[in-house]
Design an enzyme around this catalytic site. Sequence first.
Site, PDB file in Angstrom:
ATOM      1  CB  THR A 122     -35.237 -59.505  30.613  1.00 27.74           C
ATOM      2  OG1 THR A 122     -35.117 -60.708  30.768  1.00 27.74           O
ATOM      3  CG2 THR A 122     -34.200 -58.347  29.564  1.00 27.74           C
ATOM      4  CD  GLU A 142     -34.551 -56.787  26.565  1.00 27.92           C
ATOM      5  OE1 GLU A 142     -35.472 -56.046  26.788  1.00 27.92           O
ATOM      6  OE2 GLU A 142     -34.807 -57.989  26.496  1.00 27.92           O
ATOM      7  CE  LYS A 164     -41.875 -68.953  11.388  1.00 20.72           C
ATOM      8  NZ  LYS A 164     -41.053 -69.187  13.347  1.00 20.72           N
ATOM      9  CD1 TRP A 213     -44.221 -67.282   9.429  1.00 24.29           C
ATOM     10  CD2 TRP A 213     -43.537 -65.359   9.628  1.00 24.29           C
ATOM     11  NE1 TRP A 213     -42.762 -66.742   9.087  1.00 24.29           N
ATOM     12  CE2 TRP A 213     -42.179 -66.457   9.465  1.00 24.29           C
ATOM     13  CE3 TRP A 213     -43.173 -63.626  10.090  1.00 24.29           C
ATOM     14  CZ2 TRP A 213     -41.017 -65.800  10.036  1.00 24.29           C
ATOM     15  CZ3 TRP A 213     -42.032 -63.654  10.633  1.00 24.29           C
ATOM     16  CH2 TRP A 213     -40.575 -64.153  10.234  1.00 24.29           C
TER      17      TRP A 213
END
Length: 544
Positions: A185, A330, A439, A444
């Site tokens: 990754t 992944e 935030k 959000w």
Amino acid sequence: MLGTMQDWPLLVTKIIDHAALNHPHRKVISRSVEGPIVETTYAAVHANAKRVTGRLLRDGIEVGDRVATLAWNTWRHLEVWYGISGAGAVCHTVNPRLFPEQIAWIINHAADRVMITDLTFLPLLEKLAPKLPTIERYVVLTDRAHMPETSLPNAIAYVDWIAYEDPATPWVSVDENTACGMCYTSGTTGNPKGVVYSHRSNVIHSLAAAQPDMLGLASRDTILPVVPMFHANGWSIAYTAPMVGATMVMPGPKMDGASIYELLTMCKVTVTAAVPTVWLMLLQYLESSGGKLPDLKRVVIGGSAAPRAMTKTFRDVYGSEVLHAWGMTEMSPLGTVCSMKPEVLMLDGEAWLDVKQATGHAPFTVEMKITGDDNVEKPRDGKTFGRLKVRGPAVAGTYFRGDGADAFDTEGWFDTGDVATIDANGYMRITDRSKDVIKSGGEWISSIDLENLAIGHPDVQEAAVIGIAHPKWDERPLLIVIAKPGRTPTRDSILNYMDGKIAKWWMPDDVAFVADIPHTATGKILKTELRQRFSSYRFPNLSD
Ligand code: AMP
């Protein structure tokens, strides 16, 4: 009672066997590292892959050993990709765009035994070699005529390395759950983590990726994967294209607008795939050169959010449909593709673009849900944000050597680290990385939505949004902009352009103009570095 069907293991080598038998003359056209365009076929790739298997076995490579590649997309990389798996070994594609220390760290963590590389990377590897104790031999993907003097231990030109091998070498017989590929990754924090694909997971993933609602790939297609084979399993195109018998066009080391345009038109490419930055370069080149794309039907864009303006330009100016895709290393990597379901097929204009901005819907084999921090599932109403979790037969169950175990729960769900909404038709929309979401006042704000919108302004080349601490609201968005060459947009012109297109309280509190925006090795905006650069920034309307 068991079914009475044959136990035919799902092995990736069967993909190239199939291509060689059923599409033997289909072309693989590459821009070589040496310069010229080289044409070969699936039959020839298959023969050389078998030679690679033969040579690896003679060199003492055993089932489960890791063999690294540090290489561009070319026919030779495709040959070793299959040849390594054919020997029962694990093809570990290393990303050359990482920092040299990270490359060394990854190779040592994987304990790669052989390094197969391009001429491009010899200077880098010559410096790194003393720090790579597990590498026994370096194979350079070139012929003897182009092989330079090198200090690398046991270095050999690829063509010489496989010269005396048998093109009928049998593949090593392995179970379908055996590892065949590996990719780290490109995490922006902490050490990279190894994802290990099995033969079975790659075959299942390629079957899913080829479907009409996904890449929709057929033997009539010509696909140009600009996305490198070292980024997230190469988006699986090196499996999916031969599986369906599509012609492959490999860009080699050149991914600038002019070079990609040359291949797209010369080879009459019908499908292509890359991260947004590649398409920004291509569109800029087309704008300045007046080029057209008469053959290009579909442009797969993933790795980062595809800006709305890009999807619109491809549709309106060039007649190509953008397939916005989301995935992860992944996930082998495809998680969703934004193709049109019957529920939205009748839409056009801006409403069509609204759907196209979603990251799409999942194929069979990918299960998705969104949850709160409490792990309780959130509604699929297209509005509620939640942590995106996934599971399926081509989704990682653990990382290599047990790293990062907290991303996986006991029911097999993998926490993607992305924040998303899912609507009633199954369209998922990434709103942020969970670390990047802003935030504000307990709600959000999606940095991706704001970036997407800002980039639609005619004078904006690239945009990034980060949260900046705010005494009243906790955080507020700061818009960071690179202007297009020769243009001088103002703060007010950009904010006025955004006004009315988003909720008032989403409006960035300020705009900062910069000369560059940092990117990761896979083309994502490096928000950690931006946050560092702006760590002492304060909004102008605040008193200290
Ligand atoms: P990688 O493993 O390098 O492919 O990175 C995976 C991550 O890239 C995902 O978890 C997302 O945060 C991001 N990503 C991939 N595709 C998209 C997309 N279409 N829109 C927004 N973010 C994306």
